[in-house]
Design a protein around this motif. Structure first.
Motif, PDB file in Angstrom:
ATOM      1  N   ASP A  38      23.725  76.230   2.526  1.00 37.86           N
ATOM      2  CA  ASP A  38      24.284  77.416   3.163  1.00 37.86           C
ATOM      3  C   ASP A  38      23.228  78.517   3.297  1.00 37.86           C
ATOM      4  O   ASP A  38      23.310  79.355   4.199  1.00 37.86           O
ATOM      5  CB  ASP A  38      25.482  77.949   2.373  1.00 37.86           C
ATOM      6  CG  ASP A  38      26.714  77.086   2.553  1.00 37.86           C
ATOM      7  OD1 ASP A  38      26.774  76.325   3.550  1.00 37.86           O
ATOM      8  OD2 ASP A  38      27.619  77.158   1.695  1.00 37.86           O
ATOM      9  N   GLN A  39      22.220  78.509   2.415  1.00 41.88           N
ATOM     10  CA  GLN A  39      21.147  79.503   2.453  1.00 41.88           C
ATOM     11  C   GLN A  39      20.063  79.139   3.458  1.00 41.88           C
ATOM     12  O   GLN A  39      19.407  80.013   3.991  1.00 41.88           O
ATOM     13  CB  GLN A  39      20.512  79.639   1.061  1.00 41.88           C
ATOM     14  CG  GLN A  39      21.458  80.105  -0.008  1.00 41.88           C
ATOM     15  CD  GLN A  39      21.882  81.540   0.202  1.00 41.88           C
ATOM     16  OE1 GLN A  39      21.067  82.379   0.570  1.00 41.88           O
ATOM     17  NE2 GLN A  39      23.143  81.823  -0.012  1.00 41.88           N
ATOM     18  N   GLY A  40      19.845  77.817   3.677  1.00 43.22           N
ATOM     19  CA  GLY A  40      18.781  77.387   4.583  1.00 43.22           C
ATOM     20  C   GLY A  40      18.272  76.008   4.204  1.00 43.22           C
ATOM     21  O   GLY A  40      19.012  75.178   3.683  1.00 43.22           O
ATOM     22  N   MET A  41      16.973  75.772   4.432  1.00 44.19           N
ATOM     23  CA  MET A  41      16.394  74.447   4.203  1.00 44.19           C
ATOM     24  C   MET A  41      16.297  74.119   2.714  1.00 44.19           C
ATOM     25  O   MET A  41      16.010  74.973   1.894  1.00 44.19           O
ATOM     26  CB  MET A  41      15.007  74.333   4.825  1.00 44.19           C
ATOM     27  CG  MET A  41      14.502  72.893   4.798  1.00 44.19           C
ATOM     28  SD  MET A  41      12.873  72.611   5.487  1.00 44.19           S
ATOM     29  CE  MET A  41      13.000  73.333   7.085  1.00 44.19           C
ATOM     30  N   VAL A  42      16.553  72.828   2.410  1.00 41.10           N
ATOM     31  CA  VAL A  42      16.553  72.339   1.037  1.00 41.10           C
ATOM     32  C   VAL A  42      15.732  71.061   0.975  1.00 41.10           C
ATOM     33  O   VAL A  42      15.789  70.229   1.884  1.00 41.10           O
ATOM     34  CB  VAL A  42      18.002  72.034   0.571  1.00 41.10           C
ATOM     35  CG1 VAL A  42      18.022  71.462  -0.835  1.00 41.10           C
ATOM     36  CG2 VAL A  42      18.864  73.271   0.661  1.00 41.10           C
ATOM     37  N   LEU A  88      23.810  71.475  -3.919  1.00 40.65           N
ATOM     38  CA  LEU A  88      23.218  71.150  -2.626  1.00 40.65           C
ATOM     39  C   LEU A  88      23.914  71.910  -1.500  1.00 40.65           C
ATOM     40  O   LEU A  88      23.264  72.492  -0.633  1.00 40.65           O
ATOM     41  CB  LEU A  88      23.270  69.641  -2.372  1.00 40.65           C
ATOM     42  CG  LEU A  88      22.670  69.175  -1.044  1.00 40.65           C
ATOM     43  CD1 LEU A  88      21.206  69.575  -0.928  1.00 40.65           C
ATOM     44  CD2 LEU A  88      22.813  67.672  -0.896  1.00 40.65           C
ATOM     45  N   LEU A  89      25.240  71.930  -1.516  1.00 40.54           N
ATOM     46  CA  LEU A  89      25.978  72.650  -0.475  1.00 40.54           C
ATOM     47  C   LEU A  89      25.673  74.147  -0.497  1.00 40.54           C
ATOM     48  O   LEU A  89      25.486  74.765   0.556  1.00 40.54           O
ATOM     49  CB  LEU A  89      27.482  72.404  -0.623  1.00 40.54           C
ATOM     50  CG  LEU A  89      27.970  71.010  -0.231  1.00 40.54           C
ATOM     51  CD1 LEU A  89      29.421  70.812  -0.629  1.00 40.54           C
ATOM     52  CD2 LEU A  89      27.782  70.773   1.262  1.00 40.54           C
ATOM     53  N   ALA A  90      25.605  74.729  -1.696  1.00 39.12           N
ATOM     54  CA  ALA A  90      25.300  76.156  -1.813  1.00 39.12           C
ATOM     55  C   ALA A  90      23.890  76.444  -1.296  1.00 39.12           C
ATOM     56  O   ALA A  90      23.665  77.441  -0.601  1.00 39.12           O
ATOM     57  CB  ALA A  90      25.442  76.614  -3.258  1.00 39.12           C
ATOM     58  N   ILE A 100      16.843  69.065  -6.733  1.00 34.19           N
ATOM     59  CA  ILE A 100      17.191  69.825  -5.527  1.00 34.19           C
ATOM     60  C   ILE A 100      16.386  71.111  -5.575  1.00 34.19           C
ATOM     61  O   ILE A 100      16.346  71.781  -6.612  1.00 34.19           O
ATOM     62  CB  ILE A 100      18.700  70.161  -5.497  1.00 34.19           C
ATOM     63  CG1 ILE A 100      19.538  68.883  -5.526  1.00 34.19           C
ATOM     64  CG2 ILE A 100      19.050  71.018  -4.300  1.00 34.19           C
ATOM     65  CD1 ILE A 100      21.020  69.131  -5.784  1.00 34.19           C
ATOM     66  N   ALA A 101      15.729  71.451  -4.463  1.00 34.83           N
ATOM     67  CA  ALA A 101      14.927  72.682  -4.410  1.00 34.83           C
ATOM     68  C   ALA A 101      15.226  73.426  -3.116  1.00 34.83           C
ATOM     69  O   ALA A 101      15.141  72.861  -2.038  1.00 34.83           O
ATOM     70  CB  ALA A 101      13.440  72.357  -4.489  1.00 34.83           C
ATOM     71  N   SER A 102      15.564  74.693  -3.246  1.00 36.74           N
ATOM     72  CA  SER A 102      15.841  75.533  -2.085  1.00 36.74           C
ATOM     73  C   SER A 102      14.547  76.164  -1.591  1.00 36.74           C
ATOM     74  O   SER A 102      13.819  76.790  -2.362  1.00 36.74           O
ATOM     75  CB  SER A 102      16.837  76.628  -2.448  1.00 36.74           C
ATOM     76  OG  SER A 102      16.934  77.575  -1.408  1.00 36.74           O
ATOM     77  N   HIS A 103      14.244  75.998  -0.304  1.00 43.76           N
ATOM     78  CA  HIS A 103      13.068  76.639   0.279  1.00 43.76           C
ATOM     79  C   HIS A 103      13.277  78.142   0.404  1.00 43.76           C
ATOM     80  O   HIS A 103      12.311  78.900   0.398  1.00 43.76           O
ATOM     81  CB  HIS A 103      12.786  76.075   1.681  1.00 43.76           C
ATOM     82  CG  HIS A 103      12.186  74.710   1.680  1.00 43.76           C
ATOM     83  ND1 HIS A 103      10.846  74.489   1.539  1.00 43.76           N
ATOM     84  CD2 HIS A 103      12.753  73.484   1.785  1.00 43.76           C
ATOM     85  CE1 HIS A 103      10.601  73.193   1.576  1.00 43.76           C
ATOM     86  NE2 HIS A 103      11.738  72.561   1.728  1.00 43.76           N
TER      87      HIS A 103
END
Length: 174
Positions: A18-22, A13-15, A88-91
């Protein structure tokens, strides 16, 4: 409680943040989950998190995730323990991680055809490309034009040349 699994969720989640919306997927019925009353019975609740949200009080700790989010225009302090979070999914990167052992049983029992299928996202090369072009600057005059002379003030003061106020355009209909 599986500390190793919770640590893995926290690190991922933290990583991703750091990239943007999750987007986090959680079971709102689990103990310790704090969400608006209208969402407490949701087996599959999805929440978007970002460090850029206002107010910026997102905290990811040993217990889980805490943040103030907006629901239908109203702010609410959300709390999600790690045991309630199952995906957990990174947008930004389009990566996602699922923790099947934490998924609600009713989601595991759904046939594959009934589960929502991810929509294809166009790759950057397929999206229409926007081009920027340079706009020529206006030529700068060598000499600045002289300032117009100040208006003359008569002894009775400046004259009001503004037109009289117009009547309103709304009418009272009885």
């Amino acid at each position: 409680m599986d500390d190793k699994k919770d640590l893995d969720k926290k690190e991922r989640l933290l990583a991703s943040l750091d990239q943007g919306m999750v987007m986090i997927h959680l079971d709102a019925r689990r103990p310790g989950v704090l969400v608006p009353a209208s969402l407490r019975g949701e087996a599959h609740l999805r929440l978007n998190l970002s460090y850029r949200f206002d107010p910026p009080d997102l905290t990811v700790g040993e217990w889980g995730v805490r943040c103030t989010l907006s629901f239908s225009g109203s702010r609410f302090k959300v709390a999600v323990p790690w045991s309630a979070l199952f995906a957990i999914a990174s947008h930004v990167t389009k990566e996602s991680w699922m923790y099947m052992e934490d998924m609600p049983p009713e989601l595991l029992q759904q046939p594959v055809a009934a589960r929502p299928q991810p929509q294809p996202v166009p790759v950057a090369s397929e999206r229409p490309r926007t081009f920027l072009r340079e706009v020529p600057a206006e030529p700068v005059a060598e000499e600045a034009p002289a300032a117009p002379p100040p208006p003359e003030v008569t002894p009775e003061g400046p004259k009001d040349d503004s037109p009289p106020p117009r009547r309103g355009h709304l009418r009272l209909v009885k």
